[in-house]
Design an enzyme around this catalytic site. Structure first.
Site, mmCIF file in Angstrom:
data_model
loop_
_atom_site.group_PDB
_atom_site.id
_atom_site.type_symbol
_atom_site.label_atom_id
_atom_site.label_comp_id
_atom_site.label_asym_id
_atom_site.label_seq_id
_atom_site.Cartn_x
_atom_site.Cartn_y
_atom_site.Cartn_z
ATOM 1 N N ASP A 39 -2.258 8.368 61.759
ATOM 2 C CA ASP A 39 -2.334 6.993 61.268
ATOM 3 C C ASP A 39 -1.525 6.158 62.256
ATOM 4 O O ASP A 39 -0.297 6.272 62.315
ATOM 5 C CB ASP A 39 -1.728 6.949 59.859
ATOM 6 C CG ASP A 39 -1.730 5.537 59.258
ATOM 7 O OD1 ASP A 39 -1.910 4.573 60.029
ATOM 8 O OD2 ASP A 39 -1.524 5.426 58.037
ATOM 9 N N HIS A 41 -2.845 -0.341 54.262
ATOM 10 C CA HIS A 41 -3.158 1.044 54.663
ATOM 11 C C HIS A 41 -4.615 1.361 54.335
ATOM 12 O O HIS A 41 -4.907 2.352 53.669
ATOM 13 C CB HIS A 41 -2.228 2.016 53.950
ATOM 14 C CG HIS A 41 -0.792 1.844 54.314
ATOM 15 N ND1 HIS A 41 -0.221 2.458 55.409
ATOM 16 C CD2 HIS A 41 0.198 1.097 53.763
ATOM 17 C CE1 HIS A 41 1.052 2.120 55.502
ATOM 18 N NE2 HIS A 41 1.335 1.285 54.507
ATOM 19 N N ASP A 94 -7.178 5.138 56.621
ATOM 20 C CA ASP A 94 -6.318 4.607 57.683
ATOM 21 C C ASP A 94 -5.960 5.641 58.753
ATOM 22 O O ASP A 94 -5.101 5.389 59.597
ATOM 23 C CB ASP A 94 -5.043 4.000 57.085
ATOM 24 C CG ASP A 94 -4.212 5.001 56.296
ATOM 25 O OD1 ASP A 94 -4.577 6.190 56.257
ATOM 26 O OD2 ASP A 94 -3.189 4.593 55.726
ATOM 27 N N TYR A 120 -1.320 -3.599 60.774
ATOM 28 C CA TYR A 120 -0.314 -3.116 59.841
ATOM 29 C C TYR A 120 0.089 -1.656 60.135
ATOM 30 O O TYR A 120 -0.764 -0.813 60.412
ATOM 31 C CB TYR A 120 -0.797 -3.242 58.382
ATOM 32 C CG TYR A 120 0.378 -3.067 57.449
ATOM 33 C CD1 TYR A 120 1.399 -4.019 57.431
ATOM 34 C CD2 TYR A 120 0.521 -1.929 56.673
ATOM 35 C CE1 TYR A 120 2.523 -3.834 56.638
ATOM 36 C CE2 TYR A 120 1.628 -1.740 55.880
ATOM 37 C CZ TYR A 120 2.635 -2.700 55.877
ATOM 38 O OH TYR A 120 3.756 -2.515 55.104
ATOM 39 N N GLY A 154 4.371 18.604 75.063
ATOM 40 C CA GLY A 154 3.485 19.739 75.324
ATOM 41 C C GLY A 154 2.513 20.052 74.203
ATOM 42 O O GLY A 154 1.572 20.818 74.387
ATOM 43 N N LYS A 167 -4.814 9.642 51.784
ATOM 44 C CA LYS A 167 -3.936 9.417 50.628
ATOM 45 C C LYS A 167 -3.682 10.697 49.837
ATOM 46 O O LYS A 167 -3.628 10.693 48.609
ATOM 47 C CB LYS A 167 -4.511 8.328 49.698
ATOM 48 C CG LYS A 167 -4.800 6.998 50.399
ATOM 49 C CD LYS A 167 -3.549 6.282 50.878
ATOM 50 C CE LYS A 167 -3.862 4.897 51.429
ATOM 51 N NZ LYS A 167 -4.256 4.927 52.856
ATOM 52 N N TYR A 173 11.510 11.852 53.908
ATOM 53 C CA TYR A 173 10.144 11.873 53.408
ATOM 54 C C TYR A 173 9.427 10.603 53.844
ATOM 55 O O TYR A 173 9.769 9.520 53.417
ATOM 56 C CB TYR A 173 10.213 11.960 51.885
ATOM 57 C CG TYR A 173 9.040 12.696 51.294
ATOM 58 C CD1 TYR A 173 8.194 13.437 52.099
ATOM 59 C CD2 TYR A 173 8.785 12.659 49.940
ATOM 60 C CE1 TYR A 173 7.136 14.124 51.569
ATOM 61 C CE2 TYR A 173 7.726 13.352 49.386
ATOM 62 C CZ TYR A 173 6.909 14.082 50.223
ATOM 63 O OH TYR A 173 5.850 14.762 49.690
ATOM 64 N N LYS A 217 2.492 11.639 53.195
ATOM 65 C CA LYS A 217 1.890 12.817 52.585
ATOM 66 C C LYS A 217 1.064 13.631 53.575
ATOM 67 O O LYS A 217 0.476 14.621 53.209
ATOM 68 C CB LYS A 217 1.001 12.386 51.420
ATOM 69 C CG LYS A 217 1.780 12.067 50.164
ATOM 70 C CD LYS A 217 2.062 13.316 49.347
ATOM 71 C CE LYS A 217 2.821 13.004 48.096
ATOM 72 N NZ LYS A 217 4.241 13.275 48.205
ATOM 73 N N ASP A 260 -1.935 13.199 55.420
ATOM 74 C CA ASP A 260 -3.357 13.284 55.105
ATOM 75 C C ASP A 260 -4.022 14.381 55.950
ATOM 76 O O ASP A 260 -3.992 14.315 57.172
ATOM 77 C CB ASP A 260 -4.006 11.923 55.376
ATOM 78 C CG ASP A 260 -3.298 10.829 54.590
ATOM 79 O OD1 ASP A 260 -2.919 11.082 53.440
ATOM 80 O OD2 ASP A 260 -3.106 9.736 55.151
ATOM 81 N N ASP A 280 -4.608 1.558 46.343
ATOM 82 C CA ASP A 280 -4.576 2.310 47.619
ATOM 83 C C ASP A 280 -5.314 3.647 47.503
ATOM 84 O O ASP A 280 -4.946 4.633 48.151
ATOM 85 C CB ASP A 280 -3.148 2.578 48.097
ATOM 86 C CG ASP A 280 -2.473 1.336 48.657
ATOM 87 O OD1 ASP A 280 -3.115 0.276 48.706
ATOM 88 O OD2 ASP A 280 -1.293 1.441 49.043
ATOM 89 N N TYR A 327 8.410 7.388 47.638
ATOM 90 C CA TYR A 327 9.264 6.230 47.406
ATOM 91 C C TYR A 327 10.011 6.470 46.105
ATOM 92 O O TYR A 327 9.401 6.891 45.125
ATOM 93 C CB TYR A 327 8.436 4.960 47.155
ATOM 94 C CG TYR A 327 7.725 4.357 48.321
ATOM 95 C CD1 TYR A 327 6.733 5.046 48.996
ATOM 96 C CD2 TYR A 327 8.025 3.057 48.708
ATOM 97 C CE1 TYR A 327 6.054 4.460 50.044
ATOM 98 C CE2 TYR A 327 7.345 2.458 49.757
ATOM 99 C CZ TYR A 327 6.356 3.169 50.426
ATOM 100 O OH TYR A 327 5.685 2.579 51.435
HETATM 101 C C1 F6R Z 1 0.157 6.059 50.818
HETATM 102 C C2 F6R Z 1 0.056 4.795 51.555
HETATM 103 C C3 F6R Z 1 0.148 3.520 50.818
HETATM 104 C C4 F6R Z 1 1.513 2.868 51.053
HETATM 105 C C5 F6R Z 1 1.656 1.576 50.231
HETATM 106 C C6 F6R Z 1 2.957 0.852 50.538
HETATM 107 O O1 F6R Z 1 0.058 7.150 51.676
HETATM 108 O O2 F6R Z 1 -0.064 4.772 52.751
HETATM 109 O O3 F6R Z 1 -0.116 3.698 49.453
HETATM 110 O O4 F6R Z 1 2.532 3.760 50.725
HETATM 111 O O5 F6R Z 1 0.589 0.711 50.509
HETATM 112 O O6 F6R Z 1 2.978 0.581 51.885
HETATM 113 P P1 F6R Z 1 4.197 -0.127 52.624
HETATM 114 O O7 F6R Z 1 5.433 0.670 52.292
HETATM 115 O O8 F6R Z 1 3.827 -0.066 54.061
HETATM 116 O O9 F6R Z 1 4.267 -1.531 52.083
HETATM 117 MG MG MG Z 2 -3.838 7.891 55.546
HETATM 118 MG MG MG Z 3 -1.154 3.918 56.764
#
Ligand code: F6R
Ligand code: MG
Ligand code: MG
Length: 382
Positions: free
Chosen positions: A12, A19, A53, A91, A104, A133, A230, A233, A235, A288, A349
């Protein structure tokens, strides 16, 4: 016999309007970069796509797995893409790029990779499954169904070439140093399931037929082990060979007809159904998500890719999608409550440590009784 390696490397590196989706100009840039890789004879062939994404680089070559030149080509492509994404203020530009210098191999640097080296059979059909996701353990359920469940894969019962079963290589992804165990199926099926059910810790890395023929490979890279915190995830992607002594493509796809629950979705902190979609719907928007997976079918002919076909485009998957959307809708109604919200340790989070710190001194070993003089409001209740 010439061996061909199928390498899928994904990252990503930024997406449009949140996202959601890799912008077209990044896809174009990646195609141009991999075309140069063919001209420089680093790879034989390529296909570029996106799972939500995540930018997905599908490549074939003869250089073997974890090859420096091939991984560098992917890395350079991600670096160029990141530069463009930053220029366009896309973004989360460069999200999965955790280092400035290539060492490498993309392993340990942010991007995920799945690779397998094959001796081309008379005809070589395979599928590449790319999820957004969610996490690598999301593939445990469908891969188990494909290669071990006779109610999914008729060939395990009625095709003499599959009847002896498969060997699963399972990785403990919580270990900093990669750590694997081989489990044979059907002999060790219950032990295998005891591990695979813990999707956040044990994930299928590879599957072999008992005679050593490679059948499946999954990306198991964990960003949070690398970054020390962390941050996602991871993907995942999976490569699955089909037919001629392996599950038929229809048996491979049948394993995705139950939208099973996976971890990920909003802020990597929720449980949701994994929805199989066509390329046009490889766009996670509702909360999302919900988490989704695309499937591309290819064949290999002398190291070149033939295809792809959009495997989940079939209307026969509409019922699965409908079910997934109903499950998603139901789970959403439960908001911040478990099990929709993940358990504390699995959340990407969390504000809980902060909340606990704030009220640390207010916890008491005695039950707290709220004191005050209770009013009798019965007279005024006309
Ligand atoms: C999950 C993901 C989205 C973001 C969410 C918050 O893998 O990518 O659900 O965690 O949109 O994004 P931020 O922290 O960038 O505002
Ligand atoms: Mg992704
Ligand atoms: Mg993303």
């Amino acid at each position: 016999m010439v061996e061909t390696t199928i390498t899928v490397i994904k990252a990503d590196i930024g997406s449009l309007a949140g996202h959601v989706v890799v912008p077209d100009f990044i896809l174009e840039l990646a195609r141009k970069s991999l075309k140069e890789g063919v001209e420089k004879k680093i790879i034989n062939d390529y296909y570029v796509t996106h799972a939500g994404d995540d930018l997905e680089l599908i490549m074939t070559h003869t250089k073997g797995e974890e090859n420096e030149e091939v991984h560098r080509l992917a890395w350079d492509t991600f670096m160029k893409g990141t530069e463009k994404a930053r220029e366009m203020k896309i973004y989360a530009a460069g999200q999965d790029i955790l280092s400035d210098t290539f060492s490498g191999n993309v392993k340990g640097m942010g991007p995920g990779s799945a690779e397998m080296t094959i001796t081309e059979r008379k005809s070589e059909p395979f599928g590449i499954f790319m999820a957004d996701k969610t996490e690598p353990g999301a593939f445990n359920f469908p891969l188990f169904k494909m290669f071990a469940d006779p109610f999914n894969t008729a060939g395990l019962v009625i095709d003499p070439n599959l009847h002896q079963g498969f060997s699963f290589i399972v990785q403990d992804i919580k270990k900093e140093v990669p750590c694997y165990v081989e489990m044979k199926c059907p002999e060790e099926m219950y032990d295998l399931l005891a591990l695979l059910g813990s999707t956040g810790q044990y994930t299928i890395k590879k599957i072999y037929r008992k005679d050593g023929l490679i059948a499946a490979a999954v990306s198991t890279d964990k960003l949070h082990n690398i970054a020390g915190k962390y941050i996602g995830k991871d993907d995942p992607v999976a490569i699955v060979r089909a037919h001629s002594g392996l599950p038929a493509m229809g048996e491979v796809l049948e394993a995705f007809t139950l939208p099973h629950l996976v971890s990920g979705w909003m802020r990597g902190s929720h449980t949701g159904p994994l929805m199989p979609v066509d390329l046009e719907n490889s766009v996670c928007t509702r909360f999302d998500g919900p988490p989704r997976v695309i499937g591309l079918g290819f064949q290999i002919c002398n190291g070149q890719l033939v295809g792809p076909i959009d495997l989940f485009k079939d209307v026969a998957f509409d019922i699965t999608r409908q079910r997934a959307m109903e499950i998603a809708d139901y789970l959403r109604r439960t908001g911040p409550f478990q099990p929709h919200r993940l358990e504390q340790e699995a959340m990407e989070y969390t504000t809980l440590p902060g909340v606990l710190k704030k009220c640390e001194s207010r916890f008491s070993e005695e039950e707290i009784v709220v004191k005050g003089e209770a009013r009798d409001d019965s007279d005024s209740a006309e």
